[in-house]
Enzyme design. Structure first.
Site, PDB file in Angstrom:
ATOM      1  N   TRP A   1       0.680  -1.307   0.060  1.00  0.00           N
ATOM      2  CA  TRP A   1      -0.042  -0.152   0.040  1.00  0.00           C
ATOM      3  C   TRP A   1       0.775   1.262   0.075  1.00  0.00           C
ATOM      4  O   TRP A   1       0.702   2.159   0.733  1.00  0.00           O
ATOM      5  CB  TRP A   1      -0.910  -0.056   1.300  1.00  0.00           C
TER       6      TRP A   1
ATOM      7  N   ARG B   1      -0.038  13.201   9.142  1.00  0.00           N
ATOM      8  CA  ARG B   1      -1.397  13.190   9.484  1.00  0.00           C
ATOM      9  C   ARG B   1      -1.798  14.574   9.771  1.00  0.00           C
ATOM     10  O   ARG B   1      -2.981  15.018   9.607  1.00  0.00           O
ATOM     11  CB  ARG B   1      -1.349  12.433  10.723  1.00  0.00           C
TER      12      ARG B   1
ATOM     13  N   GLU C   1      -2.460   5.873   7.467  1.00  0.00           N
ATOM     14  CA  GLU C   1      -1.865   6.796   8.287  1.00  0.00           C
ATOM     15  C   GLU C   1      -2.695   6.806   9.625  1.00  0.00           C
ATOM     16  O   GLU C   1      -2.503   7.838  10.115  1.00  0.00           O
ATOM     17  CB  GLU C   1      -1.480   8.189   7.823  1.00  0.00           C
TER      18      GLU C   1
END
Length: 388
Positions: free
Chosen positions: A167, A248, A368
């Site tokens: 991913w 993030r 995340e």
């Protein structure tokens, strides 16, 4: 009194500096003129628009918060957040590209690398000449990065890496990978050129989310690199987790842009769509939905702006980032789904943006740190008990 802006009810823009407003306007113009005309087709085709990379770089959007001495823009954290917001108003895939390059690849070289590594890589990455990817997540690992199987073994003056990552955004367009691996001294990070023998990147196909983004698996079969490619100033999970905090933070802003795009399109559609001799925007049911979208966007804007001010003051804590990512991703995905509903049958086509944003946000709310992980981070802060 002047009418309020439906997508900025609390006039957040008035709280921005002149430079921050200029950054937002520049990226908004890029999104309107260069991203939106093509992004629906890119999503349909499953194609990342690589042709936009030179312009993204020329605008200073890669590594925008890093110092100017490394060829970067030297902007503050709020400006970086606004960049993410305006890019994701176009598409999560475009914001993901910039986020990975800036926060997950350039940031660790700056924060954990040697001065020689900074000088070698950061100017070229800021210019878009070298694209990076971030190799942390593994096929079996997901939310448990400590359970890492990729291993780097010291062999004389070299390291030999074996394992796999999954991913990975940008994997098949990258020239370098920032790879995290177990070693005898704990988790360490390595700059791995993607043309190194034994390195393979494989595009993940059949995605129904982030279709305008490149997602890959990375495979390492006795990949040999010199010790000079190891980031020397970090060991342990604090390294990758520090990078994820930076990324993030940008993600707390990005979904606001997606939500604004959905509200705007649903609002315009509701005013034009006439049923039973009146526009559906004149019905209480639709107005309640649009009002709730505006309320939730306003709360998210206030949350991210305060988070950005804390970041620029040097007092931002990871748990605060978790709260904002949890809230704002949930806000955006709910709004995208409601906007799709207001558009009725038209809402299932990529002629309109809500279904595309809704599908993309299924990834954004997961990567995340899943929503559940961030809820547990806040639960730990509230109770003092670790429930992981």
């Amino acid at each position: 009194m002047p009418a309020l802006n439906p997508t900025d009810l609390f006039d957040i823009r008035s709280q921005l500096s002149e430079e921050e407003r200029a950054v937002q306007d520049t990226v908004a113009r890029f999104t309107d003129e260069r991203v939106l005309p093509i992004i629906g087709d890119c999503f349909d085709e499953g194609r990342f628009p690589k042709e936009l990379i030179p312009e993204i770089a020329s605008l200073g959007l890669l590594g925008s918060s890093l110092p100017e001495e490394y060829g970067c823009a030297g902007l503050n954290g709020v400006s970086y957040g606004l960049i993410c917001q305006e890019l994701e108003r176009g598409d999560s895939g475009i914001r993901s590209f910039v986020s990975v390059q800036s926060s997950l690849c350039m940031y660790p070289i700056y924060a954990y690398g040697s001065e020689e590594q900074r000088r070698e890589w950061l100017p070229r990455m800021a210019a878009g000449e070298v694209i990076g990817c971030f190799g942390l997540t593994e096929p079996h690992g997901g939310s448990d990065p400590a359970n890492m199987k990729t291993y780097a073994k010291k062999d004389g003056g070299d390291w030999v890496i074996n394992g796999a990552k999954m991913w990975i955004t940008n994997g098949n367009v990258a020239q370098i990978a920032i790879v995290w691996a177990q070693t005898e001294e704990g988790i360490q990070s390595f700059i791995v050129p993607t043309d190194t023998p034994g390195f393979t990147a494989q595009v993940i196909k059949h995605k129904m989310s982030l279709r305008a983004s490149v997602t890959s698996g990375l495979f390492f079969d006795n990949v040999r690199i010199p010790d000079s490619n190891r980031l020397p100033n970090v060991k342990g999970l604090k390294g990758p987790l520090g990078c994820l905090t930076q990324a993030r933070y940008g993600i707390t802003w990005g979904p606001i842009g997606a939500a604004i795009a959905c509200l705007t399109e649903a609002n315009n559609y509701a005013k034009d769509r006439v049923l039973f001799n009146r526009p559906i925007a004149a019905t209480q049911a639709v107005q309640l939905k649009l009002a709730d979208m505006a309320r939730r966007i306003t709360l998210a804007q206030l949350l991210s702006l305060q988070l950005g001010r804390l970041k620029d003051a040097g007092t931002m804590q990871p748990a605060q980032v978790s709260l904002a990512k949890w809230n704002n991703c949930r806000m955006a995905i709910d709004i995208a789904r409601e906007a799709r509903d207001i558009l009725g049958g038209a809402g299932i086509t990529t002629e309109y943006s809500p279904i595309r944003h809704a599908l993309n946000l299924e990834s954004v709310i997961t990567y995340e740190g899943t929503e559940t992980v961030h809820q547990l981070v806040i639960g730990r802060e509230v109770t003092g008990i670790n429930a992981f």
